[in-house]
Write a protein that holds these residues in place. Structure first.
Motif, PDB file in Angstrom:
ATOM      1  N   LYS A 112       7.904   1.824  -0.651  1.00  0.00           N
ATOM      2  CA  LYS A 112       7.698   3.114  -1.296  1.00  0.00           C
ATOM      3  C   LYS A 112       7.547   4.317  -0.215  1.00  0.00           C
ATOM      4  CE  LYS A 112       3.910   1.086  -4.285  1.00  0.00           C
ATOM      5  NZ  LYS A 112       2.405   0.772  -4.522  1.00  0.00           N
ATOM      6  N   ASN A 113       7.700   4.023   0.915  1.00  0.00           N
ATOM      7  CA  ASN A 113       8.000   5.146   1.976  1.00  0.00           C
ATOM      8  C   ASN A 113       9.141   5.122   2.321  1.00  0.00           C
ATOM      9  OD1 ASN A 113       4.975   6.295   2.846  1.00  0.00           O
ATOM     10  ND2 ASN A 113       4.728   4.122   2.543  1.00  0.00           N
TER      11      ASN A 113
ATOM     12  N   ALA B 292       2.963  -7.163   0.407  1.00  0.00           N
ATOM     13  CA  ALA B 292       2.188  -6.010   0.442  1.00  0.00           C
ATOM     14  C   ALA B 292       2.716  -4.825   1.439  1.00  0.00           C
ATOM     15  CB  ALA B 292       0.500  -6.265   0.385  1.00  0.00           C
ATOM     16  N   MET B 293       3.311  -5.485   2.408  1.00  0.00           N
ATOM     17  CA  MET B 293       3.497  -4.833   3.636  1.00  0.00           C
ATOM     18  C   MET B 293       4.950  -4.222   3.231  1.00  0.00           C
ATOM     19  SD  MET B 293       3.107  -3.957   7.100  1.00  0.00           S
ATOM     20  CE  MET B 293       3.548  -2.247   6.454  1.00  0.00           C
TER      21      MET B 293
ATOM     22  N   ARG C 154      -0.921  -3.063   7.623  1.00  0.00           N
ATOM     23  CA  ARG C 154      -1.053  -1.768   7.635  1.00  0.00           C
ATOM     24  C   ARG C 154      -2.608  -1.429   7.822  1.00  0.00           C
ATOM     25  NH1 ARG C 154      -0.840   0.605   1.405  1.00  0.00           N
ATOM     26  NH2 ARG C 154      -1.727   2.554   1.640  1.00  0.00           N
TER      27      ARG C 154
ATOM     28  N   ASN D  92       5.927  -3.920   0.204  1.00  0.00           N
ATOM     29  CA  ASN D  92       5.841  -2.710  -0.728  1.00  0.00           C
ATOM     30  C   ASN D  92       5.288  -1.363  -0.322  1.00  0.00           C
ATOM     31  OD1 ASN D  92       6.487  -4.261  -3.246  1.00  0.00           O
ATOM     32  ND2 ASN D  92       4.370  -5.096  -3.065  1.00  0.00           N
ATOM     33  N   PHE D  93       4.599  -1.449   0.855  1.00  0.00           N
ATOM     34  CA  PHE D  93       4.319  -0.178   1.374  1.00  0.00           C
ATOM     35  C   PHE D  93       5.622   0.385   2.213  1.00  0.00           C
ATOM     36  CE2 PHE D  93       2.304   1.764   5.590  1.00  0.00           C
ATOM     37  CZ  PHE D  93       1.827   2.828   4.813  1.00  0.00           C
TER      38      PHE D  93
ATOM     39  N   ILE E 191       3.014   5.972   9.312  1.00  0.00           N
ATOM     40  CA  ILE E 191       4.421   5.813   8.282  1.00  0.00           C
ATOM     41  C   ILE E 191       5.150   6.796   8.257  1.00  0.00           C
ATOM     42  CG2 ILE E 191       2.925   6.217   6.329  1.00  0.00           C
ATOM     43  CD1 ILE E 191       5.733   3.324   6.888  1.00  0.00           C
TER      44      ILE E 191
ATOM     45  N   ASP F 167      -4.549   1.828   6.349  1.00  0.00           N
ATOM     46  CA  ASP F 167      -4.422   3.237   5.876  1.00  0.00           C
ATOM     47  C   ASP F 167      -3.023   3.491   5.804  1.00  0.00           C
ATOM     48  OD1 ASP F 167      -7.116   3.533   5.679  1.00  0.00           O
ATOM     49  OD2 ASP F 167      -7.336   4.091   7.634  1.00  0.00           O
ATOM     50  N   ASN F 168      -2.530   4.546   6.312  1.00  0.00           N
ATOM     51  CA  ASN F 168      -1.223   5.241   6.361  1.00  0.00           C
ATOM     52  C   ASN F 168      -0.521   4.855   7.749  1.00  0.00           C
ATOM     53  OD1 ASN F 168      -0.718   5.731   3.482  1.00  0.00           O
ATOM     54  ND2 ASN F 168      -1.814   7.702   4.033  1.00  0.00           N
TER      55      ASN F 168
END
Length: 334
Positions: free
Chosen positions: A63-64, A56-57, A15, A59-60, A39, A17-18
């Motif tokens: 969430k999206n 963490a990836m 990741r 999770n990102f 994303i 930022d976004n």
């Protein structure tokens, strides 16, 4: 507009930022040119090579609401990362479970699914019969089996009828497809080019159905035609029966008869036939084009894509389970 991304090479996903950064890595560990994907434009990821990503990836991605579907070396679907079911509703879950537990209610839905699949298979054959293909024998067989659906007494009997219909249907592939011989249907493993494409395409259809179920209140693990089981989203198997003829089979007929794929695009590997990487890309592109194709929906009175059509099918099933409207499967008219 969100879209699907296909990762054919092994690599690392990180990741920034976004933005997602995919860094392809070859067999020798050499890094290729990184690819950056915002994303907000990602619907889901299809991974055909090993993917290196940390928690963490994921999770990102979760969430999206980005799903990740994994396939092994032999194009088998192996599993999915799905974000938390953000649309699940208690009432829908209860009613879906009640319909599964009631033999009578379950059979109503299961029979409707098989009737829709049989109709769409017949429609495919009639389409090609109108273009000079000799499939009258197989059409006659399907038409003789179809009336038996309504009289099936249990799921096992119904699945037997569905199996006979599909066997007759696959028997027509040799007439429809030029230059390739399907023979009998072989799944594990597929023995020739046509069987390899069917297996690969069916897995793609399954994941499309799973994605669309996820964006509704339906629970993908509670099904009606196929038995719910551990580690599988069996409702996606149910719905894919309706859409395989129009999404998978039409794509196969197209790429083979237009010679977009040829015998050299496949490889015999340990008693099985597999698609080479270039063949996967050709089929996936044609499949995506099919999903994006739009048509005038006769009930809605507006144009919808085939991908959105799958979600509409989920909504119809929801209404049936909630007692709002009797479920009627989508039936091709062309």
């Amino acid at each position: 507009m969100k879209k699907s991304y296909y990762l054919f090479n092994p690599g690392r996903l990180s990741r920034k930022d976004n933005t997602l950064c995919f860094l392809p890595v070859d067999e020798d560990g050499n890094e290729g040119q990184p690819r950056y994907i915002p994303i907000e434009g990602v619907d889901n990821l299809y991974c055909f090579g090993s993917l290196d990503a940390n928690s963490a990836m994921y999770n990102f991605l979760g969430k999206n609401h980005v799903s990740v579907h994994f396939f092994d070396y032999y194009e088998h679907y192996t599993g999915s990362f799905m974000a938390k079911e953000y649309l699940l509703a208690g009432k829908m879950q209860v009613e879906q479970t009640r319909h599964y537990l009631s033999d009578k209610k379950r059979m109503v839905v299961a029979k409707t699914l098989v009737e829709g699949a049989a109709f769409n298979m017949s429609k495919n054959l009639k389409y090609y019969q109108g273009r000079g293909k000799d499939v009258a024998k197989q059409l006659g067989q399907i038409e003789s089996y179809t009336p038996l659906i309504s009289n099936a007494g249990n799921i096992a009997e119904l699945m037997g009828i569905e199996g006979n219909i599909r066997q007759a249907y696959y028997g027509a592939f040799g007439e429809i497809i030029n230059d390739f011989d399907m023979g009998t249907r072989s799944k594990q493993p597929p023995q020739n080019e046509v069987n390899a494409l069917i297996s690969f395409g069916n897995m793609m259809c399954y994941t499309v159905c799973l994605d669309q179920i996820y964006h509704t209140q339906l629970n993908p693990t509670i099904s009606f035609l196929h038995e719910p089981g551990a580690r599988r989203y069996s409702l996606a198997l149910d719905l894919s029966e309706i859409f395989k003829p129009m999404l998978v089979d039409r794509t196969i007929f197209s790429v083979l008869n237009k010679k977009q794929l040829q015998a050299s695009d496949f490889r015999q590997d340990i008693n099985r036939c597999v698609l080479k990487e270039g063949a996967k890309k050709v089929f996936v592109q044609a499949f995506e084009e099919r999903l994006k194709e739009t048509f005038k929906h006769r009930s809605l009175g507006r144009s919808v894509s085939y991908k959105h059509l799958v979600k509409l099918e989920c909504y119809k099933l929801q209404k049936h389970l909630l007692g709002m409207e009797v479920y009627k499967p989508f039936k091709m008219m062309w």
